[in-house]
Each structure stands twice: as C-alpha cells, then as structure tokens.
Design an enzyme around this catalytic site. Structure first.
Site, PDB file in Angstrom:
ATOM      1  N   ASP A  89       0.875  -1.176   0.000  1.00 51.67           N
ATOM      2  CA  ASP A  89       0.000   0.000   0.000  1.00 51.67           C
ATOM      3  C   ASP A  89       0.912   1.226   0.000  1.00 51.67           C
ATOM      4  OD1 ASP A  89      -1.856   2.019   0.409  1.00 51.67           O
ATOM      5  OD2 ASP A  89      -2.140   1.559   2.531  1.00 51.67           O
TER       6      ASP A  89
ATOM      7  N   LYS B 288       3.035  10.804  -4.374  1.00 46.81           N
ATOM      8  CA  LYS B 288       1.951  10.075  -5.036  1.00 46.81           C
ATOM      9  C   LYS B 288       0.996  11.022  -5.759  1.00 46.81           C
ATOM     10  CE  LYS B 288      -1.666   6.696  -3.908  1.00 46.81           C
ATOM     11  NZ  LYS B 288      -2.207   5.843  -2.827  1.00 46.81           N
TER      12      LYS B 288
END
Length: 439
Positions: A37, A100
């Site tokens: 993750d 991200k």
C-alpha cells in the site's frame, strides 16, 4: 479394470493424506508475494501466510506497521520513511513527501505551479511531468516514481528481513481514480525497487476485501477513505466476487494533517498569549508539532490530552543573541475543543458522500455496508457524522490504517497460490468513471 480404479483411488487417498500430514506437521512455506500500500502520507507492506491463512502487516525495526511516505536526501545518503520524516523541518528543501500526488500525472504549467506552491521543496515542470529538484553537494532532479521506488525498496527490505527469504513479486494498490498512465508509473516505481508486480488493485476494492466483503452477500458498498492528506469516497457495486466502482468523489486537500494544523495554530496562539512570542527555532516548531499530533491521536480514545513542550522562544529579532533558558508550555486540549476547531472541516466530508450517492442513483438506505479506511476515520466526531447521516453504524471491524494493505496482502496470497484458497476479487473496469473533486 476394478483393480486399476482401486489403485487410482488409493493413490489419490495417499496424496490427500500426505497433504494433510504436511499441513499438520511440516512448517508452511514462506510467502513469496507481498502486498504493498503506497499511500500519499503513509505506506505499509503485508503478507498472507500459507497454512494459517493469516495476514501479517510487517513492522519496521521499531515495531511500527506503517512508515511515512517521505524520502530525504542528505550529503551522504538517501533516507526513507521515519528517518526521512524526522528531517522534514531541518532539511525541508530536500525532503520529498506527497509524491503520489504527482506520479504519472500530466500537468499544465499553471496547475503544477498551484499544486507545488504548498510544498517547501522545489517542483519543476519537465514537459508536463513533475520532477523534484534536490540540492546537496550538487543539484539534480528526481522523478515521483523514483521517490516511490525508495519507499517500496524499504518495504521490500522490511519484508525480506521478517520472512528470511528474498522477495521479488508483489501486488500493489492504487486509487480507483488512477488512469492507465498513473498505474503504469506506479508499476515502474516498483520495478525500480526490484519488484515484479503481478496485479494492480484499486484501494477501495482492497479495503472491501479486508472486511471480507468479497465473500459475503452484499451489493452496495460505500468506502470512506480519509487519511493524512486526502479524502476519497467510492461507491462499489458487488455481485459475487466482482466489484464495479460506480462513482467516486473526494477532496485532495482534506485529511489528518489539516486537523493537526488547526490544533497547531491554536497552541501557537496560546504560546504567544502566555509568553509574548511564538516558537521560532525549527527544533521548537518540530517539538510542538509532534506534541500536537500526539494529542490529536490521544483524543480519539480519551476525552482530553495534555500538550507539554519545552520551548526556547527566540523571536526573529533575537536570532543572534544567546539562547534563552527553555520555558515549559503546558495546555490541556479537550476533545470538545478539538471538534470545535475542526467542525467546518469535518462537515466537508459529507459533500463527496452525497455526490457519490447521487451519481450512483442511490438513497442512503440502499447502502449495505459503510467501510472506513484511513487513520483519520478513527476520530469519534467523524464516525458519528457518518453514522448520523446513514442512520446506522459503519463497519469498524478492521483497523482503518491497515485496511488497504490487509486487502492487498490477501490478493497477494491469491496470486501466490497460497493455501487456504481465497476468493479473488475481480474488478470490472469502468472506463467512463470520473472523480468529482471538492476543495
């Protein structure tokens, strides 16, 4: 002929018996596929253990099950995770976080300038792609996927240390809104870390798997993912083991960091009122921020928390003078005060919830399961806000911080053929899906 059938039956029985005895008395094989993750604020790695069927979220050397999504460049090394986050105040221009938000994304110049304005490090435009400028003993640029690769490499090493075997294969999660390019660049980051990605899975689907919803009879699932920096709400339709994301909405500028910032502003003002000046030294600012963050976490469990920090309180005009003796700042923060400071931000959570219901043509009563993901969904006021809106309690049976990595680890076990076998979640691509964003 009967003898041949009997012999085949005996062989099959012997194989089943050998398999049973092997499961009972032989150590199970080590997992060879990890689940990753790669979050905006924090990231985690997990594995599905063959035999026991248990998911283990792997901790770092200090026992922490998630690491900050930060990478810091010094004169001598590149640090990732907690070591990097600790340098965010003393080495701000060379400590990269929130990468991200930029990975695989195309920007026009104005949009990139607006997005990068909030960061202390320098973001430059390379033909529409974002890159980060680093200045140590020389100046150079790095890509968002390189930053991601350093985090993934650290998690890979954490897994190898815990498992005692080399790891080369993984399943990774991405936001449901990621387009093909963003997904490919995420895979590229993993490849740079020496990992082969067997499957990319949407974060809401992974969370639903963590809650076991791929194995039960539910149809409409609402996933509320509120982390450190972003809010994502997804409406999933599920039939059998297949998931279709019907609607998405969110706010990419709302999360736990904003709640902490409100509390930091309040305590800074309290310091000014009590001592006549606000914290100026980087060390003081860092200590106060850490104390406020700790208080925020304590308030999810306790009705009050104490902030206690030694401060030197240099003002801008006194930076050349000798250091003062530290003063001790103390303040009791109540949950009620924390909620009052952030009530307008909490209310913003409902806007994307209402939007996904409208776009999915559903009433509140049609939602079968409400799944909470992300550490900020632990905040009691937020849980109450959601339960009051729907008239029923959300599902809180899984640690919201670890829901996505747990689901990804289950999918990693499936891809690795681990026993006991699990039902794989099949995602139906929705090519026309667009995320509605609030800010």
């Amino acid at each position: 002929m009967a003898g041949e059938v009997s012999m085949i039956g005996s062989v099959i029985l012997a194989l089943f018996l050998a398999g049973y005895l092997g499961q009972q008395y032989l150590p199970p094989p080590k997992p060879r596929v990890i689940g990753l993750d790669l979050g905006t604020t924090f990231c985690s790695v997990g594995v599905f253990h063959p035999g026991s069927g248990q998911v283990e979220v792997i901790a770092d050397e200090e026992g922490r099950k998630s690491i900050p999504s930060a990478v810091s460049f010094t004169l001598t090394e590149v640090l990732a995770g907690h070591q990097a986050a600790d340098l965010a105040d003393s080495n701000p221009q060379n400590t990269i976080y929130d990468a991200k938000r930029f990975i695989g994304k195309k920007f026009d110049p104005d949009a990139l300038e607006q997005e990068s304005a909030r960061y202390p490090f320098k973001v430059i435009n390379n033909n529409g792609s974002a890159e980060f400028e680093i200045s140590t003993n020389h100046t150079f640029t790095v890509s968002p996927e390189f930053i991601g690769s350093r985090l993934l490499l650290k998690m890979r090493k954490m897994a190898e240390l815990q498992l005692g075997v080399p790891v080369q294969k993984a399943v990774i999660s991405v936001p449901a809104e990621f387009d093909e390019r963003q997904r490919n660049y995420t895979v590229r980051a993993a490849n740079l870390a020496g990992l082969e990605i067997l499957r990319v899975i949407n974060e809401p689907t992974a969370a639903a798997m963590a809650y076991g919803l791929h194995k039960v009879d539910v149809f409409n699932v609402l996933v509320v993912d509120l982390g450190g920096g972003t809010l994502d709400v997804s409406l999933l339709n599920k039939q059998g083991g297949m998931f279709l994301t019907r609607a998405m909405a969110g706010n990419n500028k709302l999360g736990g960091q904003d709640f902490t910032q409100r509390l930091l502003q309040y305590t800074t003002e309290r310091v000014r009122q009590e001592f006549g000046s606000t914290p100026f030294l980087k060390e003081d600012v860092q200590r106060l921020r850490q104390a406020v963050e700790a208080a925020k976490l304590n308030l999810t469990i306790h009705p009050s928390a104490t902030v206690r920090v030694p401060l030197h309180l240099h003002s801008a005009e006194q930076t050349d003078s000798p250091k003062r003796s530290p003063v001790l700042f103390q303040a009791v923060i109540t949950r009620q005060l924390f909620e009052e400071l952030n009530e307008d931000l909490f209310q913003k959570i409902l806007a994307p919830v209402k939007t996904v219901l409208a776009e999915g043509h559903l009433e509140k009563e049609d939602v079968d399961e409400i799944v909470l993901v992300g550490g900020s969904t632990r905040i009691p006021r937020i849980r109450k806000l959601i339960s009051d809106f729907f008239g029923k309690e959300p599902n809180t049976s899984v640690d919201p911080d670890l829901a996505v990595v747990t689901g990804v680890a289950i999918q990693a076990g499936i891809m690795g053929g681990s026993w006991p076998l699990q039902v794989s979640a099949i995602e139906i691509p929705n090519r026309h899906l667009r995320k509605t964003n609030f800010s």
